[in-house]
Design a protein around this motif. Structure first.
Motif, PDB file in Angstrom:
ATOM      1  N   GLU A 156       0.816  -1.215   0.000  1.00 20.45           N
ATOM      2  CA  GLU A 156       0.000   0.000   0.000  1.00 20.45           C
ATOM      3  C   GLU A 156       0.851   1.267   0.000  1.00 20.45           C
ATOM      4  O   GLU A 156       0.456   2.287  -0.557  1.00 20.45           O
ATOM      5  N   ASP A 157       2.032   1.191   0.612  1.00 19.75           N
ATOM      6  CA  ASP A 157       2.785   2.406   0.921  1.00 19.75           C
ATOM      7  C   ASP A 157       3.983   2.658   0.007  1.00 19.75           C
ATOM      8  O   ASP A 157       4.554   3.751   0.046  1.00 19.75           O
ATOM      9  N   THR A 158       4.377   1.669  -0.785  1.00 21.24           N
ATOM     10  CA  THR A 158       5.525   1.835  -1.679  1.00 21.24           C
ATOM     11  C   THR A 158       5.110   1.437  -3.093  1.00 21.24           C
ATOM     12  O   THR A 158       3.996   0.963  -3.316  1.00 21.24           O
ATOM     13  N   SER A 159       6.014   1.604  -4.045  1.00 22.99           N
ATOM     14  CA  SER A 159       5.644   1.306  -5.429  1.00 22.99           C
ATOM     15  C   SER A 159       6.851   0.857  -6.242  1.00 22.99           C
ATOM     16  O   SER A 159       8.006   0.990  -5.818  1.00 22.99           O
ATOM     17  N   SER A 160       6.536   0.301  -7.400  1.00 23.35           N
ATOM     18  CA  SER A 160       7.527  -0.009  -8.442  1.00 23.35           C
ATOM     19  C   SER A 160       8.622  -0.955  -7.942  1.00 23.35           C
ATOM     20  O   SER A 160       8.359  -1.862  -7.168  1.00 23.35           O
ATOM     21  N   ASP A 161       9.849  -0.746  -8.424  1.00 22.53           N
ATOM     22  CA  ASP A 161      10.961  -1.644  -8.100  1.00 22.53           C
ATOM     23  C   ASP A 161      11.286  -1.625  -6.610  1.00 22.53           C
ATOM     24  O   ASP A 161      11.691  -2.643  -6.039  1.00 22.53           O
ATOM     25  N   TYR A 162      11.121  -0.481  -5.996  1.00 22.54           N
ATOM     26  CA  TYR A 162      11.344  -0.345  -4.545  1.00 22.54           C
ATOM     27  C   TYR A 162      10.427  -1.295  -3.790  1.00 22.54           C
ATOM     28  O   TYR A 162      10.861  -2.045  -2.902  1.00 22.54           O
ATOM     29  N   LYS A 163       9.144  -1.307  -4.148  1.00 19.74           N
ATOM     30  CA  LYS A 163       8.173  -2.202  -3.522  1.00 19.74           C
ATOM     31  C   LYS A 163       8.544  -3.661  -3.763  1.00 19.74           C
ATOM     32  O   LYS A 163       8.553  -4.478  -2.828  1.00 19.74           O
ATOM     33  N   ASN A 164       8.880  -4.007  -4.996  1.00 19.13           N
ATOM     34  CA  ASN A 164       9.191  -5.399  -5.327  1.00 19.13           C
ATOM     35  C   ASN A 164      10.412  -5.905  -4.563  1.00 19.13           C
ATOM     36  O   ASN A 164      10.439  -7.051  -4.113  1.00 19.13           O
ATOM     37  N   ALA A 165      11.400  -5.051  -4.423  1.00 15.03           N
ATOM     38  CA  ALA A 165      12.612  -5.453  -3.699  1.00 15.03           C
ATOM     39  C   ALA A 165      12.310  -5.666  -2.219  1.00 15.03           C
ATOM     40  O   ALA A 165      12.767  -6.647  -1.618  1.00 15.03           O
ATOM     41  N   LEU A 166      11.541  -4.757  -1.619  1.00 10.16           N
ATOM     42  CA  LEU A 166      11.165  -4.915  -0.210  1.00 10.16           C
ATOM     43  C   LEU A 166      10.377  -6.201   0.008  1.00 10.16           C
ATOM     44  O   LEU A 166      10.625  -6.948   0.969  1.00 10.16           O
ATOM     45  N   LEU A 167       9.436  -6.477  -0.889  1.00  7.60           N
ATOM     46  CA  LEU A 167       8.627  -7.686  -0.752  1.00  7.60           C
ATOM     47  C   LEU A 167       9.476  -8.940  -0.906  1.00  7.60           C
ATOM     48  O   LEU A 167       9.242  -9.945  -0.229  1.00  7.60           O
ATOM     49  N   ASN A 168      10.457  -8.901  -1.788  1.00 14.02           N
ATOM     50  CA  ASN A 168      11.339 -10.053  -1.959  1.00 14.02           C
ATOM     51  C   ASN A 168      12.127 -10.349  -0.686  1.00 14.02           C
ATOM     52  O   ASN A 168      12.410 -11.511  -0.378  1.00 14.02           O
ATOM     53  N   LEU A 169      12.479  -9.302   0.037  1.00 14.16           N
ATOM     54  CA  LEU A 169      13.213  -9.490   1.296  1.00 14.16           C
ATOM     55  C   LEU A 169      12.292  -9.968   2.404  1.00 14.16           C
ATOM     56  O   LEU A 169      12.708 -10.694   3.308  1.00 14.16           O
ATOM     57  N   GLU A 170      11.038  -9.573   2.336  1.00 13.53           N
ATOM     58  CA  GLU A 170      10.104  -9.799   3.437  1.00 13.53           C
ATOM     59  C   GLU A 170       9.246 -11.047   3.281  1.00 13.53           C
ATOM     60  O   GLU A 170       8.856 -11.663   4.270  1.00 13.53           O
ATOM     61  N   LEU A 171       8.957 -11.470   2.046  1.00  7.57           N
ATOM     62  CA  LEU A 171       7.911 -12.462   1.830  1.00  7.57           C
ATOM     63  C   LEU A 171       8.173 -13.894   2.292  1.00  7.57           C
ATOM     64  O   LEU A 171       7.237 -14.564   2.670  1.00  7.57           O
ATOM     65  N   PRO A 172       9.419 -14.432   2.254  1.00 13.64           N
ATOM     66  CA  PRO A 172       9.586 -15.816   2.700  1.00 13.64           C
ATOM     67  C   PRO A 172       8.985 -16.027   4.080  1.00 13.64           C
ATOM     68  O   PRO A 172       9.175 -15.219   4.977  1.00 13.64           O
ATOM     69  N   LYS A 173       8.236 -17.145   4.249  1.00 13.98           N
ATOM     70  CA  LYS A 173       7.470 -17.348   5.466  1.00 13.98           C
ATOM     71  C   LYS A 173       8.113 -18.401   6.366  1.00 13.98           C
ATOM     72  O   LYS A 173       8.680 -19.382   5.901  1.00 13.98           O
ATOM     73  N   PRO A 174       7.956 -18.238   7.702  1.00 10.40           N
ATOM     74  CA  PRO A 174       8.381 -19.287   8.624  1.00 10.40           C
ATOM     75  C   PRO A 174       7.374 -20.424   8.592  1.00 10.40           C
ATOM     76  O   PRO A 174       6.295 -20.298   8.019  1.00 10.40           O
ATOM     77  N   ASP A 175       7.684 -21.543   9.298  1.00  6.25           N
ATOM     78  CA  ASP A 175       6.759 -22.670   9.255  1.00  6.25           C
ATOM     79  C   ASP A 175       5.862 -22.718  10.492  1.00  6.25           C
ATOM     80  O   ASP A 175       5.369 -23.760  10.849  1.00  6.25           O
TER      81      ASP A 175
END
Length: 365
Positions: free
Chosen positions: A332-351
Protein backbone atom coordinates in the motif's frame (compact mmCIF):
# COMPACT_ATOMS: atom_id res chain seq x y z
CA UNK A 1 6.34 -26.27 16.85
CA UNK A 2 7.73 -28.81 19.32
CA UNK A 3 11.05 -26.97 19.21
CA UNK A 4 9.34 -23.69 20.08
CA UNK A 5 7.44 -25.20 23.01
CA UNK A 6 10.67 -26.69 24.32
CA UNK A 7 12.36 -23.27 24.24
CA UNK A 8 9.36 -21.60 25.90
CA UNK A 9 9.38 -24.20 28.66
CA UNK A 10 13.08 -23.73 29.19
CA UNK A 11 12.87 -19.91 29.34
CA UNK A 12 9.84 -19.95 31.66
CA UNK A 13 11.32 -22.58 33.97
CA UNK A 14 8.58 -25.14 33.28
CA UNK A 15 11.12 -27.53 31.76
CA UNK A 16 14.65 -28.28 32.90
CA UNK A 17 17.36 -26.44 31.00
CA UNK A 18 19.25 -28.37 28.34
CA UNK A 19 21.90 -30.44 30.08
CA UNK A 20 24.88 -29.31 28.09
CA UNK A 21 26.21 -26.15 26.50
CA UNK A 22 26.03 -27.99 23.16
CA UNK A 23 22.28 -28.66 23.63
CA UNK A 24 21.63 -25.04 24.55
CA UNK A 25 23.60 -23.78 21.56
CA UNK A 26 21.86 -26.20 19.17
CA UNK A 27 18.40 -25.17 20.41
CA UNK A 28 19.14 -21.47 20.06
CA UNK A 29 20.58 -21.95 16.56
CA UNK A 30 17.44 -23.79 15.46
CA UNK A 31 15.24 -20.95 16.72
CA UNK A 32 17.49 -18.33 15.11
CA UNK A 33 17.22 -20.00 11.70
CA UNK A 34 13.41 -19.90 11.84
CA UNK A 35 13.55 -16.13 12.17
CA UNK A 36 15.73 -15.58 9.11
CA UNK A 37 13.83 -14.25 6.11
CA UNK A 38 16.74 -14.05 3.65
CA UNK A 39 18.82 -17.21 3.64
CA UNK A 40 21.88 -18.27 1.68
CA UNK A 41 21.11 -19.52 -1.81
CA UNK A 42 21.93 -23.23 -2.23
CA UNK A 43 24.45 -24.23 -4.91
CA UNK A 44 25.69 -20.65 -4.92
CA UNK A 45 28.21 -19.49 -7.52
CA UNK A 46 29.12 -15.78 -7.49
CA UNK A 47 30.44 -15.68 -11.06
CA UNK A 48 27.13 -16.16 -12.95
CA UNK A 49 25.42 -13.79 -10.51
CA UNK A 50 28.05 -11.13 -11.20
CA UNK A 51 27.60 -11.66 -14.94
CA UNK A 52 23.82 -11.33 -14.61
CA UNK A 53 24.24 -8.01 -12.81
CA UNK A 54 26.74 -6.77 -15.40
CA UNK A 55 24.35 -7.56 -18.25
CA UNK A 56 21.48 -5.93 -16.32
CA UNK A 57 23.38 -2.64 -16.23
CA UNK A 58 25.25 -2.79 -19.55
CA UNK A 59 24.29 -0.38 -22.31
CA UNK A 60 21.22 1.83 -22.41
CA UNK A 61 18.62 1.16 -19.73
CA UNK A 62 18.73 -1.08 -16.68
CA UNK A 63 17.08 -4.42 -15.97
CA UNK A 64 15.96 -3.64 -12.41
CA UNK A 65 14.14 -6.96 -11.99
CA UNK A 66 17.34 -8.91 -12.66
CA UNK A 67 19.09 -6.88 -9.96
CA UNK A 68 16.23 -7.56 -7.53
CA UNK A 69 16.21 -11.28 -8.31
CA UNK A 70 19.91 -11.65 -7.58
CA UNK A 71 20.57 -9.33 -4.65
CA UNK A 72 17.42 -9.91 -2.59
CA UNK A 73 17.70 -13.69 -2.84
CA UNK A 74 21.30 -13.99 -1.63
CA UNK A 75 22.64 -13.69 1.89
CA UNK A 76 24.87 -10.77 2.78
CA UNK A 77 27.95 -12.97 2.76
CA UNK A 78 27.04 -14.14 -0.75
CA UNK A 79 26.55 -10.53 -1.91
CA UNK A 80 30.08 -9.74 -0.75
CA UNK A 81 31.38 -12.65 -2.89
CA UNK A 82 29.37 -11.41 -5.87
CA UNK A 83 30.95 -7.96 -5.48
CA UNK A 84 34.44 -9.50 -5.51
CA UNK A 85 33.61 -11.57 -8.60
CA UNK A 86 32.13 -8.50 -10.34
CA UNK A 87 35.35 -6.54 -9.84
CA UNK A 88 37.52 -9.52 -10.89
CA UNK A 89 35.53 -10.16 -14.07
CA UNK A 90 34.70 -6.62 -15.17
CA UNK A 91 37.17 -4.35 -13.37
CA UNK A 92 34.41 -2.24 -11.81
CA UNK A 93 33.15 -1.71 -8.28
CA UNK A 94 29.67 -3.25 -8.02
CA UNK A 95 28.31 -0.80 -5.45
CA UNK A 96 29.47 2.24 -7.43
CA UNK A 97 28.04 0.76 -10.62
CA UNK A 98 24.68 0.20 -8.91
CA UNK A 99 24.71 3.80 -7.66
CA UNK A 100 25.24 5.08 -11.18
CA UNK A 101 22.37 3.00 -12.59
CA UNK A 102 19.70 3.27 -9.89
CA UNK A 103 17.95 6.14 -8.17
CA UNK A 104 15.70 7.21 -5.32
CA UNK A 105 14.61 4.78 -2.59
CA UNK A 106 15.24 1.75 -4.79
CA UNK A 107 18.90 2.75 -5.02
CA UNK A 108 18.97 3.39 -1.26
CA UNK A 109 17.63 -0.09 -0.54
CA UNK A 110 19.91 -1.95 -2.95
CA UNK A 111 23.01 -0.10 -1.72
CA UNK A 112 22.01 -0.93 1.87
CA UNK A 113 22.03 -4.61 0.90
CA UNK A 114 25.60 -4.30 -0.37
CA UNK A 115 27.11 -3.13 2.91
CA UNK A 116 28.49 -5.76 5.30
CA UNK A 117 25.98 -5.92 8.20
CA UNK A 118 28.01 -4.03 10.79
CA UNK A 119 29.30 -1.63 8.17
CA UNK A 120 25.73 -0.74 7.28
CA UNK A 121 24.77 -0.01 10.88
CA UNK A 122 27.97 2.02 11.32
CA UNK A 123 26.99 4.04 8.24
CA UNK A 124 23.50 4.65 9.61
CA UNK A 125 24.99 5.94 12.87
CA UNK A 126 27.51 8.11 11.01
CA UNK A 127 24.80 9.59 8.79
CA UNK A 128 22.64 10.26 11.86
CA UNK A 129 25.37 12.47 13.33
CA UNK A 130 27.03 14.12 10.35
CA UNK A 131 26.18 17.67 9.34
CA UNK A 132 23.79 19.99 11.15
CA UNK A 133 21.42 18.36 13.60
CA UNK A 134 21.34 14.82 14.95
CA UNK A 135 18.79 12.10 14.28
CA UNK A 136 18.69 10.79 17.84
CA UNK A 137 15.98 8.26 17.01
CA UNK A 138 18.30 6.29 14.72
CA UNK A 139 21.05 6.18 17.35
CA UNK A 140 18.62 5.13 20.08
CA UNK A 141 17.09 2.41 17.89
CA UNK A 142 20.43 0.80 17.07
CA UNK A 143 22.11 1.09 20.48
CA UNK A 144 19.10 -0.07 22.52
CA UNK A 145 18.32 -3.13 20.38
CA UNK A 146 21.71 -4.73 19.71
CA UNK A 147 23.70 -7.26 21.73
CA UNK A 148 27.09 -6.57 23.26
CA UNK A 149 28.83 -8.54 20.49
CA UNK A 150 26.90 -6.68 17.79
CA UNK A 151 27.74 -3.32 19.36
CA UNK A 152 31.42 -4.22 19.53
CA UNK A 153 31.40 -5.15 15.84
CA UNK A 154 29.58 -1.93 14.95
CA UNK A 155 32.14 0.13 16.89
CA UNK A 156 34.96 -1.68 15.11
CA UNK A 157 33.39 -1.11 11.66
CA UNK A 158 32.73 2.55 12.51
CA UNK A 159 36.35 3.20 13.40
CA UNK A 160 37.62 1.33 10.32
CA UNK A 161 35.28 3.17 7.94
CA UNK A 162 35.29 6.68 9.40
CA UNK A 163 38.56 6.89 11.33
CA UNK A 164 37.01 7.95 14.61
CA UNK A 165 35.56 6.43 17.76
CA UNK A 166 31.79 5.91 17.78
CA UNK A 167 31.67 6.60 21.50
CA UNK A 168 33.61 9.87 21.13
CA UNK A 169 31.43 10.98 18.21
CA UNK A 170 28.27 10.32 20.23
CA UNK A 171 29.73 12.30 23.13
CA UNK A 172 30.59 15.16 20.77
CA UNK A 173 27.15 15.17 19.13
CA UNK A 174 24.87 14.76 22.14
CA UNK A 175 24.80 16.15 25.66
CA UNK A 176 23.33 15.78 29.12
CA UNK A 177 21.48 12.66 30.19
CA UNK A 178 20.88 11.61 26.58
CA UNK A 179 24.64 11.42 26.06
CA UNK A 180 25.00 9.39 29.25
CA UNK A 181 22.33 6.84 28.40
CA UNK A 182 23.68 6.38 24.85
CA UNK A 183 27.24 5.84 26.12
CA UNK A 184 25.94 3.40 28.74
CA UNK A 185 23.98 1.48 26.10
CA UNK A 186 27.06 1.32 23.89
CA UNK A 187 28.85 -0.71 26.59
CA UNK A 188 26.39 -3.58 26.02
CA UNK A 189 26.15 -4.45 29.71
CA UNK A 190 22.62 -5.89 29.50
CA UNK A 191 23.49 -9.26 27.94
CA UNK A 192 22.81 -12.28 30.14
CA UNK A 193 21.97 -15.66 28.65
CA UNK A 194 21.79 -17.59 31.94
CA UNK A 195 18.31 -16.22 32.75
CA UNK A 196 19.03 -16.09 36.50
CA UNK A 197 17.16 -13.40 38.44
CA UNK A 198 17.94 -12.39 42.02
CA UNK A 199 14.48 -11.57 43.46
CA UNK A 200 16.01 -9.47 46.23
CA UNK A 201 18.03 -7.33 43.82
CA UNK A 202 15.02 -6.97 41.50
CA UNK A 203 12.91 -5.68 44.41
CA UNK A 204 15.67 -3.31 45.47
CA UNK A 205 16.01 -1.98 41.92
CA UNK A 206 12.25 -1.41 41.75
CA UNK A 207 12.34 0.48 45.07
CA UNK A 208 15.33 2.53 43.87
CA UNK A 209 13.47 3.47 40.67
CA UNK A 210 10.42 4.51 42.68
CA UNK A 211 12.55 6.57 45.05
CA UNK A 212 14.36 8.17 42.08
CA UNK A 213 11.14 9.23 40.39
CA UNK A 214 7.62 9.05 41.73
CA UNK A 215 8.57 9.44 45.41
CA UNK A 216 10.54 12.67 45.07
CA UNK A 217 10.08 16.12 43.59
CA UNK A 218 12.20 15.92 40.45
CA UNK A 219 13.94 12.87 39.04
CA UNK A 220 17.24 11.10 39.66
CA UNK A 221 17.84 10.36 35.97
CA UNK A 222 21.14 8.57 36.56
CA UNK A 223 19.48 5.95 38.75
CA UNK A 224 17.05 5.16 35.92
CA UNK A 225 19.90 5.09 33.39
CA UNK A 226 22.10 2.82 35.53
CA UNK A 227 19.41 0.21 36.16
CA UNK A 228 17.96 0.22 32.62
CA UNK A 229 21.40 0.00 30.97
CA UNK A 230 23.18 -2.54 33.19
CA UNK A 231 20.55 -5.16 34.05
CA UNK A 232 19.60 -8.12 31.87
CA UNK A 233 16.23 -8.42 30.13
CA UNK A 234 15.04 -11.22 32.41
CA UNK A 235 16.07 -9.24 35.49
CA UNK A 236 14.39 -6.06 34.26
CA UNK A 237 11.14 -7.89 33.58
CA UNK A 238 11.03 -8.83 37.26
CA UNK A 239 11.95 -5.25 38.21
CA UNK A 240 9.06 -3.92 36.12
CA UNK A 241 6.63 -6.30 37.86
CA UNK A 242 7.82 -5.22 41.31
CA UNK A 243 7.77 -1.56 40.32
CA UNK A 244 4.13 -1.71 39.28
CA UNK A 245 3.22 -3.19 42.67
CA UNK A 246 5.04 -0.39 44.49
CA UNK A 247 4.06 2.57 42.30
CA UNK A 248 0.61 1.38 41.17
CA UNK A 249 1.59 2.38 37.62
CA UNK A 250 3.76 0.91 34.90
CA UNK A 251 7.40 1.81 34.44
CA UNK A 252 6.45 3.25 31.03
CA UNK A 253 3.93 5.64 32.60
CA UNK A 254 6.50 6.78 35.14
CA UNK A 255 9.13 7.40 32.47
CA UNK A 256 6.60 9.46 30.48
CA UNK A 257 5.74 11.58 33.52
CA UNK A 258 9.33 11.98 34.78
CA UNK A 259 11.26 12.59 31.54
CA UNK A 260 10.73 14.11 28.11
CA UNK A 261 12.20 14.41 24.64
CA UNK A 262 14.98 12.14 23.44
CA UNK A 263 15.82 10.89 26.95
CA UNK A 264 12.22 9.69 27.33
CA UNK A 265 12.42 8.02 23.92
CA UNK A 266 15.68 6.28 24.85
CA UNK A 267 14.36 4.94 28.16
CA UNK A 268 11.09 3.78 26.62
CA UNK A 269 13.00 2.05 23.82
CA UNK A 270 15.05 0.10 26.37
CA UNK A 271 11.83 -0.97 28.08
CA UNK A 272 10.20 -1.98 24.78
CA UNK A 273 13.24 -3.99 23.68
CA UNK A 274 13.29 -5.65 27.10
CA UNK A 275 9.65 -6.65 27.00
CA UNK A 276 9.63 -7.94 23.43
CA UNK A 277 12.27 -7.10 20.82
CA UNK A 278 10.10 -8.32 17.93
CA UNK A 279 7.22 -6.07 19.03
CA UNK A 280 9.57 -3.11 19.13
CA UNK A 281 10.69 -3.61 15.53
CA UNK A 282 7.12 -4.32 14.41
CA UNK A 283 6.12 -0.96 15.90
CA UNK A 284 9.02 0.82 14.17
CA UNK A 285 7.98 -0.63 10.82
CA UNK A 286 4.30 0.15 11.35
CA UNK A 287 4.84 3.81 12.18
CA UNK A 288 7.33 4.15 9.34
CA UNK A 289 4.40 3.56 6.98
CA UNK A 290 1.36 4.74 8.94
CA UNK A 291 -0.27 8.01 7.89
CA UNK A 292 0.79 10.43 5.18
CA UNK A 293 4.25 9.83 3.78
CA UNK A 294 6.75 7.08 4.51
CA UNK A 295 9.82 7.15 6.70
CA UNK A 296 11.84 5.25 4.12
CA UNK A 297 15.07 5.34 6.11
CA UNK A 298 13.43 3.53 9.03
CA UNK A 299 11.66 1.08 6.71
CA UNK A 300 14.81 0.20 4.76
CA UNK A 301 17.08 0.01 7.80
CA UNK A 302 14.84 -2.36 9.73
CA UNK A 303 13.95 -4.63 6.82
CA UNK A 304 17.60 -4.93 5.75
CA UNK A 305 19.17 -5.22 9.20
CA UNK A 306 16.69 -7.80 10.52
CA UNK A 307 16.26 -9.88 7.33
CA UNK A 308 19.00 -12.33 8.33
CA UNK A 309 18.20 -12.28 12.06
CA UNK A 310 14.51 -12.32 13.02
CA UNK A 311 12.36 -10.65 10.37
CA UNK A 312 10.02 -13.65 10.19
CA UNK A 313 9.25 -13.29 13.91
CA UNK A 314 8.80 -9.53 13.54
CA UNK A 315 6.30 -10.14 10.73
CA UNK A 316 4.28 -12.47 12.96
CA UNK A 317 4.29 -9.93 15.77
CA UNK A 318 3.27 -7.20 13.29
CA UNK A 319 0.20 -9.19 12.22
CA UNK A 320 -0.74 -9.88 15.84
CA UNK A 321 -0.39 -6.23 16.87
CA UNK A 322 -1.95 -4.46 13.89
CA UNK A 323 -4.30 -7.00 12.31
CA UNK A 324 -2.64 -6.75 8.90
CA UNK A 325 0.48 -8.18 7.34
CA UNK A 326 3.72 -6.30 6.90
CA UNK A 327 3.68 -7.15 3.20
CA UNK A 328 0.19 -5.63 2.76
CA UNK A 329 1.38 -2.33 4.24
CA UNK A 330 4.48 -2.36 2.04
CA UNK A 331 2.27 -2.91 -1.00
CA UNK A 332 0.00 0.00 0.00
CA UNK A 333 2.79 2.41 0.92
CA UNK A 334 5.52 1.84 -1.68
CA UNK A 335 5.64 1.31 -5.43
CA UNK A 336 7.53 -0.01 -8.44
CA UNK A 337 10.96 -1.64 -8.10
CA UNK A 338 11.34 -0.34 -4.55
CA UNK A 339 8.17 -2.20 -3.52
CA UNK A 340 9.19 -5.40 -5.33
CA UNK A 341 12.61 -5.45 -3.70
CA UNK A 342 11.16 -4.92 -0.21
CA UNK A 343 8.63 -7.69 -0.75
CA UNK A 344 11.34 -10.05 -1.96
CA UNK A 345 13.21 -9.49 1.30
CA UNK A 346 10.10 -9.80 3.44
CA UNK A 347 7.91 -12.46 1.83
CA UNK A 348 9.59 -15.82 2.70
CA UNK A 349 7.47 -17.35 5.47
CA UNK A 350 8.38 -19.29 8.62
CA UNK A 351 6.76 -22.67 9.26
CA UNK A 352 4.63 -21.45 12.14
CA UNK A 353 2.19 -18.62 12.52
CA UNK A 354 3.35 -16.77 15.60
CA UNK A 355 6.46 -15.37 17.21
CA UNK A 356 8.06 -18.12 19.30
CA UNK A 357 8.36 -15.96 22.40
CA UNK A 358 4.94 -14.28 22.30
CA UNK A 359 4.82 -11.59 24.93
CA UNK A 360 7.71 -13.06 26.90
CA UNK A 361 10.93 -11.04 27.26
CA UNK A 362 12.96 -11.55 24.12
CA UNK A 363 16.68 -11.90 24.83
CA UNK A 364 19.02 -10.64 22.11
CA UNK A 365 20.51 -13.98 21.17
Amino acid sequence: AKLVLTLLGWLQGALPSPHSHFEQTWLLLQIEQKGVSVKSSPHFNPDPDAETLYKAMKGIGTNEQAIIDVLTQRSNAQRQQIAKSFKAQFGKDLTETLKSELSSNFERLIIALMYPPYGYEAKELYDAMKGLGTREGVIIEILASRTKNQLQEIMKAYEEDYGSSLEEDIQADTSGYLERILVCLLQGSRDDLCGFVDPGLALQDAQDLYTAGEKICGTDEMKFITILCTRSATHLMRVFEEYEKIASKSIEDSIKSETHGSLEEAMLTVVKCTRNLHSYFAERLYYAMKGAGTHDGTLIRNIVSRSEIDLNFIKCQFKEMYGKTLSSMIMEDTSSDYKNALLNLELPKPDWSQSPLGSQPTPNY
